[in-house]
Design a protein around this motif. Structure first.
Motif, PDB file in Angstrom:
ATOM      1  N   TYR A 193     -40.232  -2.111  21.883  1.00 37.90           N
ATOM      2  CA  TYR A 193     -40.741  -1.248  23.198  1.00 37.90           C
ATOM      3  C   TYR A 193     -40.318  -1.764  24.485  1.00 37.90           C
ATOM      4  N   VAL A 194     -39.559  -2.945  24.429  1.00 41.09           N
ATOM      5  CA  VAL A 194     -38.740  -3.221  25.720  1.00 41.09           C
ATOM      6  C   VAL A 194     -37.610  -2.197  25.794  1.00 41.09           C
ATOM      7  N   ALA A 195     -37.099  -1.829  24.847  1.00 45.06           N
ATOM      8  CA  ALA A 195     -36.112  -0.965  24.880  1.00 45.06           C
ATOM      9  C   ALA A 195     -36.282   0.633  24.583  1.00 45.06           C
ATOM     10  N   HIS A 196     -37.303   0.975  24.942  1.00 40.75           N
ATOM     11  CA  HIS A 196     -37.796   2.220  24.804  1.00 40.75           C
ATOM     12  C   HIS A 196     -37.260   3.097  26.113  1.00 40.75           C
ATOM     13  N   PRO A 197     -37.109   4.346  26.057  1.00 39.40           N
ATOM     14  CA  PRO A 197     -36.721   5.070  27.256  1.00 39.40           C
ATOM     15  C   PRO A 197     -37.250   4.774  28.448  1.00 39.40           C
ATOM     16  N   CYS A 238     -50.540  -8.092  20.804  1.00 38.41           N
ATOM     17  CA  CYS A 238     -50.238  -7.627  22.098  1.00 38.41           C
ATOM     18  C   CYS A 238     -48.851  -7.590  22.421  1.00 38.41           C
ATOM     19  N   THR A 239     -47.787  -8.033  21.686  1.00 36.94           N
ATOM     20  CA  THR A 239     -46.428  -8.216  22.183  1.00 36.94           C
ATOM     21  C   THR A 239     -45.928  -6.652  22.590  1.00 36.94           C
ATOM     22  N   ARG A 240     -46.623  -5.518  22.180  1.00 35.03           N
ATOM     23  CA  ARG A 240     -45.915  -4.119  22.449  1.00 35.03           C
ATOM     24  C   ARG A 240     -46.401  -3.976  23.842  1.00 35.03           C
ATOM     25  N   THR A 241     -47.096  -4.541  24.461  1.00 34.55           N
ATOM     26  CA  THR A 241     -47.687  -4.331  25.835  1.00 34.55           C
ATOM     27  C   THR A 241     -47.053  -5.484  26.660  1.00 34.55           C
ATOM     28  N   LEU A 242     -47.182  -6.742  26.209  1.00 34.67           N
ATOM     29  CA  LEU A 242     -46.698  -7.950  27.014  1.00 34.67           C
ATOM     30  C   LEU A 242     -45.328  -8.189  27.086  1.00 34.67           C
ATOM     31  N   SER A 243     -44.628  -7.979  25.997  1.00 32.48           N
ATOM     32  CA  SER A 243     -43.106  -7.896  26.406  1.00 32.48           C
ATOM     33  C   SER A 243     -42.563  -7.338  27.273  1.00 32.48           C
ATOM     34  N   PRO A 244     -42.852  -5.878  27.432  1.00 36.05           N
ATOM     35  CA  PRO A 244     -42.201  -4.740  28.366  1.00 36.05           C
ATOM     36  C   PRO A 244     -42.992  -5.441  29.579  1.00 36.05           C
ATOM     37  N   VAL A 245     -44.208  -6.061  29.851  1.00 38.97           N
ATOM     38  CA  VAL A 245     -44.540  -6.355  31.071  1.00 38.97           C
ATOM     39  C   VAL A 245     -43.580  -7.592  31.646  1.00 38.97           C
ATOM     40  N   GLY A 288     -57.973   9.683  21.376  1.00 40.32           N
ATOM     41  CA  GLY A 288     -57.531  10.925  22.374  1.00 40.32           C
ATOM     42  C   GLY A 288     -56.419  10.682  22.812  1.00 40.32           C
ATOM     43  N   GLU A 289     -55.323   9.904  22.333  1.00 48.80           N
ATOM     44  CA  GLU A 289     -53.936   9.706  22.824  1.00 48.80           C
ATOM     45  C   GLU A 289     -52.982  10.786  21.887  1.00 48.80           C
ATOM     46  N   PRO A 290     -51.894  11.214  22.694  1.00 49.01           N
ATOM     47  CA  PRO A 290     -51.104  12.079  21.970  1.00 49.01           C
ATOM     48  C   PRO A 290     -50.590  11.743  20.692  1.00 49.01           C
ATOM     49  N   ASP A 291     -50.288  10.529  20.477  1.00 52.60           N
ATOM     50  CA  ASP A 291     -49.313  10.056  19.284  1.00 52.60           C
ATOM     51  C   ASP A 291     -50.306   8.923  18.776  1.00 52.60           C
ATOM     52  N   SER A 292     -49.657   8.784  17.509  1.00 51.47           N
ATOM     53  CA  SER A 292     -50.413   7.805  16.753  1.00 51.47           C
ATOM     54  C   SER A 292     -50.157   6.080  16.997  1.00 51.47           C
ATOM     55  N   HIS A 293     -48.957   6.138  17.864  1.00 55.80           N
ATOM     56  CA  HIS A 293     -48.298   4.913  18.292  1.00 55.80           C
ATOM     57  C   HIS A 293     -47.924   4.817  19.890  1.00 55.80           C
ATOM     58  N   TRP A 294     -49.298   4.940  20.624  1.00 58.30           N
ATOM     59  CA  TRP A 294     -49.088   5.406  22.086  1.00 58.30           C
ATOM     60  C   TRP A 294     -48.527   4.457  23.049  1.00 58.30           C
ATOM     61  N   SER A 295     -47.543   4.461  23.639  1.00 57.04           N
ATOM     62  CA  SER A 295     -47.046   3.641  24.601  1.00 57.04           C
ATOM     63  C   SER A 295     -47.182   4.198  25.945  1.00 57.04           C
ATOM     64  N   TRP A 296     -47.725   3.795  27.099  1.00 55.47           N
ATOM     65  CA  TRP A 296     -47.744   4.102  28.179  1.00 55.47           C
ATOM     66  C   TRP A 296     -47.549   2.856  29.270  1.00 55.47           C
ATOM     67  N   ILE A 297     -46.626   3.039  30.368  1.00 57.41           N
ATOM     68  CA  ILE A 297     -46.477   1.896  31.297  1.00 57.41           C
ATOM     69  C   ILE A 297     -46.578   2.599  32.622  1.00 57.41           C
ATOM     70  N   SER A 298     -47.462   1.742  33.587  1.00 59.54           N
ATOM     71  CA  SER A 298     -47.576   2.041  34.888  1.00 59.54           C
ATOM     72  C   SER A 298     -47.217   0.770  35.816  1.00 59.54           C
ATOM     73  N   VAL A 299     -46.353   0.925  36.763  1.00 66.63           N
ATOM     74  CA  VAL A 299     -46.047  -0.137  37.605  1.00 66.63           C
ATOM     75  C   VAL A 299     -46.125   0.160  39.150  1.00 66.63           C
ATOM     76  N   ARG A 300     -46.919  -0.527  39.986  1.00 60.00           N
ATOM     77  CA  ARG A 300     -47.257  -0.266  41.151  1.00 60.00           C
ATOM     78  C   ARG A 300     -46.793  -1.452  42.092  1.00 60.00           C
ATOM     79  N   GLY A 301     -45.704  -0.779  43.166  1.00 58.18           N
ATOM     80  CA  GLY A 301     -45.253  -1.813  43.873  1.00 58.18           C
ATOM     81  C   GLY A 301     -45.616  -1.447  45.264  1.00 58.18           C
ATOM     82  N   ALA A 302     -45.152  -2.508  46.210  1.00 59.96           N
ATOM     83  CA  ALA A 302     -45.562  -2.361  47.695  1.00 59.96           C
ATOM     84  C   ALA A 302     -45.040  -0.787  48.331  1.00 59.96           C
ATOM     85  N   LYS A 303     -43.995  -0.252  47.747  1.00 56.11           N
ATOM     86  CA  LYS A 303     -43.460   0.923  48.285  1.00 56.11           C
ATOM     87  C   LYS A 303     -43.731   2.154  47.479  1.00 56.11           C
ATOM     88  N   ALA A 304     -43.946   1.878  46.337  1.00 57.98           N
ATOM     89  CA  ALA A 304     -43.777   3.082  45.200  1.00 57.98           C
ATOM     90  C   ALA A 304     -44.667   2.767  43.880  1.00 57.98           C
TER      91      ALA A 304
END
Length: 359
Positions: free
Chosen positions: A119-123, A176-183, A229-245
């Motif tokens: 998941y670290v290397a997903h598009p 939790c590594t599928r979420t924490l490793s990308p974080v 309720g997710e579109p896929d059986s192995h659902w990955s979603w990432i959101s990053v909020r910064g000071a500008k964007a």
């Protein structure tokens, strides 16, 4: 490069991709004779054995560990001590003491340890990383990451309610590594403290939310487990909020779910108006053929493993970030047991190395 594979459920899938990226699978192991028979047909010429210890005597350059979730570290340590490069599925370790032993083994070995965290290397993760490295987001304050399975209640009960299955043995926070490793890769930070909460107190093992304070001062909110309720059986979603964007993957079904929406606030750009765009990742090809989006992370992980073995390139996810991500799940389990109180994430005394670039 001569490769062995341990565990022929997930491992047979990885073995197929190993061959496609130019790695020779010469031996494989599984306790189940039926899986070995299936693998023999798909891996002609490979030696199939029942006990992983038998692979220690083969002339291997590397080994892929795809055995049960909570059994990776002892095998990784044994192969590292034999000078065999290790690519290990999650989790890296089941507690801090095991994590210390794994780091020590990687430090003393002539070989390398790589974490098979695709998941670290997903598009979508790569696109967000590029925006961060370009300075578009500014200082990161909040990251949200989901890894969710939309699975029927009967199937969920069959997994987490079965003590013979590894999902029935582990804490609900452990995977939790599928979420924490990308974080960790996106922030180049380390986990400091975690509070974990069951999503539904009537079914506390099904899904959890964790609030993780990072060494950078940012907060990560991660959700994983079984939710509908997710579109896929192995659902990955990432959101990053910064000071500008803000940069986040598009929450939709199909091909667009690998794209990333970037919103820059008006005050942060010369034209003075908020700017929004959707960015689509460049397709990955292998032998001239496009790779399915969901397989891109696996292909990049295996290519990186080959480059590490052949050319001494640094691992895509080295041992210390692997252990850190895994120990968040351990601390999260302690937090759950203590009424969701914050729990510090164990610090590895051997000291952190920097994260590898996931771009």
């Amino acid at each position: 490069m001569r490769i062995g594979v341990v565990g022929l459920r997930r491992g047979l899938h990885l073995a197929g991709w190993c061959r496609k990226v130019g790695l020779e699978v010469v031996a494989a192991c599984d306790r189940d004779p039926e899986r070995r028979a299936v693998a023999q047909a798909q891996l002609p010429g490979a030696v199939l054995v029942e006990r992983w210890q038998e692979l220690l005597d083969h002339r291997l350059d590397g080994v892929v560990l795809a055995n049960d979730f909570d059994e990776h570290a002892p095998l990784a340590i044994a192969f590292l001590d034999r000078g065999v490069h290790v690519l290990s599925e999650s989790a890296a370790c089941v507690d801090a003491a095991e994590g210390e032993r794994l780091i020590a083994a990687a430090d003393r070995s002539s070989a390398t340890y790589s974490f098979a965290e695709n998941y670290v290397a997903h598009p979508h993760v790569r696109l967000i990383r590029q925006a961060i490295e370009a300075g578009e987001l500014g200082r990161i304050s909040l990251i949200e990451a989901d890894y969710l399975h939309g699975t029927s209640p009967a199937d969920v009960a069959g997994l987490i309610g079965d003590p013979a299955h590894w999902r029935g043995r582990i804490a609900p926070t452990a995977y939790c590594t599928r979420t924490l490793s990308p974080v960790l890769a996106l922030t180049d930070a380390w986990p400091v403290e975690v509070s974990a909460f069951p999503v539904d107190e009537a079914d506390p093992r099904a899904a959890v939310v964790m609030a993780v304070r990072l060494s950078s001062g940012a907060l990560a909110l991660t959700r994983h487990g079984f939710l509908q309720g997710e579109p896929d059986s192995h659902w990955s979603w990432i959101s990053v909020r910064g000071a500008k964007a803000l940069a986040e993957s598009v929450r939709t079904a199909g091909e667009r779910s690998w794209s990333v929406r970037v919103r820059t606030e008006g005050w942060a750009v010369p034209e003075g108006r908020a700017r929004e765009e959707e960015r689509t990742p460049v397709p990955l090809t292998l032998a001239g053929e496009p790779v399915a989006r969901g397989a891109e992370g696996t292909v990049r992980v295996l290519r990186a493993f080959r480059a590490t073995m052949e050319h001494g390139e640094p691992p895509l996810v080295p041992v210390r970030p692997a252990v850190a991500a895994s120990l968040v799940g351990v601390a999260g389990a302690e937090s759950l047991a203590n009424g969701s109180r914050p729990v510090p994430v164990p610090v590895m005394t051997t000291g952190p190395e920097s994260h590898s670039d996931s771009s």
